[in-house]
Write an enzyme that holds these catalytic residues in place. Structure first.
Site, PDB file in Angstrom:
ATOM      1  N   LYS A  66      53.289  27.194  29.350  1.00 53.17           N
ATOM      2  CA  LYS A  66      53.533  25.822  29.827  1.00 53.17           C
ATOM      3  C   LYS A  66      52.304  25.171  30.463  1.00 53.17           C
ATOM      4  O   LYS A  66      52.130  23.959  30.358  1.00 53.17           O
ATOM      5  CB  LYS A  66      54.671  25.804  30.846  1.00 53.17           C
ATOM      6  CG  LYS A  66      56.040  25.903  30.230  1.00 53.17           C
ATOM      7  CD  LYS A  66      57.104  25.699  31.297  1.00 53.17           C
ATOM      8  CE  LYS A  66      58.478  25.700  30.685  1.00 53.17           C
ATOM      9  NZ  LYS A  66      59.516  25.404  31.678  1.00 53.17           N
ATOM     10  N   ASP A 102      61.481  18.931  32.136  1.00 50.93           N
ATOM     11  CA  ASP A 102      62.182  19.774  33.122  1.00 50.93           C
ATOM     12  C   ASP A 102      62.662  18.955  34.321  1.00 50.93           C
ATOM     13  O   ASP A 102      63.731  19.213  34.865  1.00 50.93           O
ATOM     14  CB  ASP A 102      61.272  20.906  33.622  1.00 50.93           C
ATOM     15  CG  ASP A 102      61.220  22.076  32.638  1.00 50.93           C
ATOM     16  OD1 ASP A 102      62.149  22.215  31.815  1.00 50.93           O
ATOM     17  OD2 ASP A 102      60.248  22.855  32.684  1.00 50.93           O
ATOM     18  N   ALA A 130      58.773  26.105  37.784  1.00 52.24           N
ATOM     19  CA  ALA A 130      59.984  25.278  37.743  1.00 52.24           C
ATOM     20  C   ALA A 130      60.143  24.531  39.062  1.00 52.24           C
ATOM     21  O   ALA A 130      60.536  23.357  39.081  1.00 52.24           O
ATOM     22  CB  ALA A 130      61.207  26.142  37.457  1.00 52.24           C
TER      23      ALA A 130
END
Ligand SMILES: NC(=O)c1ccc[n+]([C@@H]2O[C@H](COP(=O)([O-])OP(=O)(O)OC[C@H]3O[C@@H](n4cnc5c(N)ncnc54)[C@H](OP(=O)(O)O)[C@@H]3O)[C@@H](O)[C@H]2O)c1
Length: 273
Positions: A66, A102, A130
């Site tokens: 990512k 996200d 996250a």
């Protein structure tokens, strides 16, 4: 010609994304396909060359790529530059544009359930990738204050600096320090990876107020120990799969420029458990 999509990462075998997107294609009768494609750490550059050669229309990016994927983008959407990580890519004739869905995925269940974030006091457990998207989400929705608790305090401190830069009041604690203080919070989020391997909840939920919103972003298993203990205290629960679904819906809309078939995607996702 049909369009093709993929999710890249490693491990990738158990990804639920192909199920979710292929169900959407079937529902809308789209001539598109979506596959899981394993690209090991260190082989991202070659992997992306391969995807360009087959003229892939778009792909999702997951662990461990990512952040590194940012290097290979030609264009960067704001969602992506703020968070510093990419999970959705559009390929326009070899020009790659990166997005991060996200944050919207995380916020989606709050919108659906009409749960207010503005002025809420937040406890966030975890300070990894996250958690960064989550902090950006709470800043965007104007939460009152965020307390970040993490095993490694240094990582929490870094994330707290990021929160402040986005205009969100922030403090850090160790996970041990928050026991017995849960009545101070309106929303509690687990963004650590605790639960994935059926570990015990990192907090006991002693003293939790009824109706406090408790959100676990770990989605496998669906009912983590964290969720189970929060349910016993009559918390308002948000499941990790709801975020997963939200980010997939947003990616679908970016790629196809039309409304995603939410219910068909949800059925496909829940069928994967
Ligand atoms: N629902 C969704 O759509 C969605 C989206 C993204 C991620 N996730 C899930 O969210 C979790 C975190 O993902 P990530 O990408 O942020 O991972 P990451 O960057 O590796 O961060 C992991 C976090 O968990 C903490 N942690 C790990 N093991 C721990 C342990 N044994 N005890 C205490 N803390 C521990 C780490 O603390 P340290 O800083 O101390 O290492 C760090 O804060 C994963 O389970 C992932 O599957 C779900």
């Amino acid at each position: 010609m049909g369009k093709s999509f993929a999710v890249i990462g490693d491990p990738i075998d158990h990804s639920l994304s192909p199920n979710i997107h292929n169900a959407a294609f079937r529902e809308l009768d789209l001539d598109s396909s979506y596959i899981a494609y394993r690209i090991p750490k260190g082989e991202l550059k070659e992997g992306i060359e391969g995807l360009k050669q087959i003229k892939i229309n778009g792909f999702n990016v997951t662990i461990p790529h990512k952040i590194e994927m940012m290097k290979y983008l030609d264009k960067i959407d704001e969602s992506c530059s703020i968070i510093g990580a990419v999970n959705t890519v559009v390929n326009n004739d070899g020009i790659l544009k990166g997005y991060n869905t996200d944050m919207d995925g995380f916020l989606d269940p709050f919108r659906k359930k009409e749960i207010n974030i503005s002025n809420a006091k937040i406890l966030l457990l975890g300070a990894g990738g996250a958690a960064r998207a989550i902090v950006a989400g709470f800043a965007k929705e104007k939460a009152k204050k965020i307390t970040i608790a993490n095993r490694t305090l240094q990582n929490a401190d870094k994330l707290s600096e990021f929160a402040k830069k986005l205009g969100l009041e922030s403090e850090t604690k160790t996970i041990n320090e928050i026991e017995g203080t849960l009545e101070d919070y309106d929303i509690i989020v687990n963004a650590t990876s605790i639960g994935l391997k059926n570990e015990q909840s990192p907090i006991s939920f002693e003293g939790l107020k009824e109706k406090t919103v408790v959100y676990d972003i770990v989605y496998m298993p669906m009912n983590t120990d964290f969720i189970k203990k929060a349910k016993e205290k009559k918390a308002t629960i948000i499941f990790g799969y709801e975020m997963l679904l939200g980010q997939a819906v947003r990616a679908f809309e970016i790629w196809h420029d039309r409304e995603a078939p939410y219910n068909a995607m949800k059925r496909a996702l829940l069928g994967g458990f």
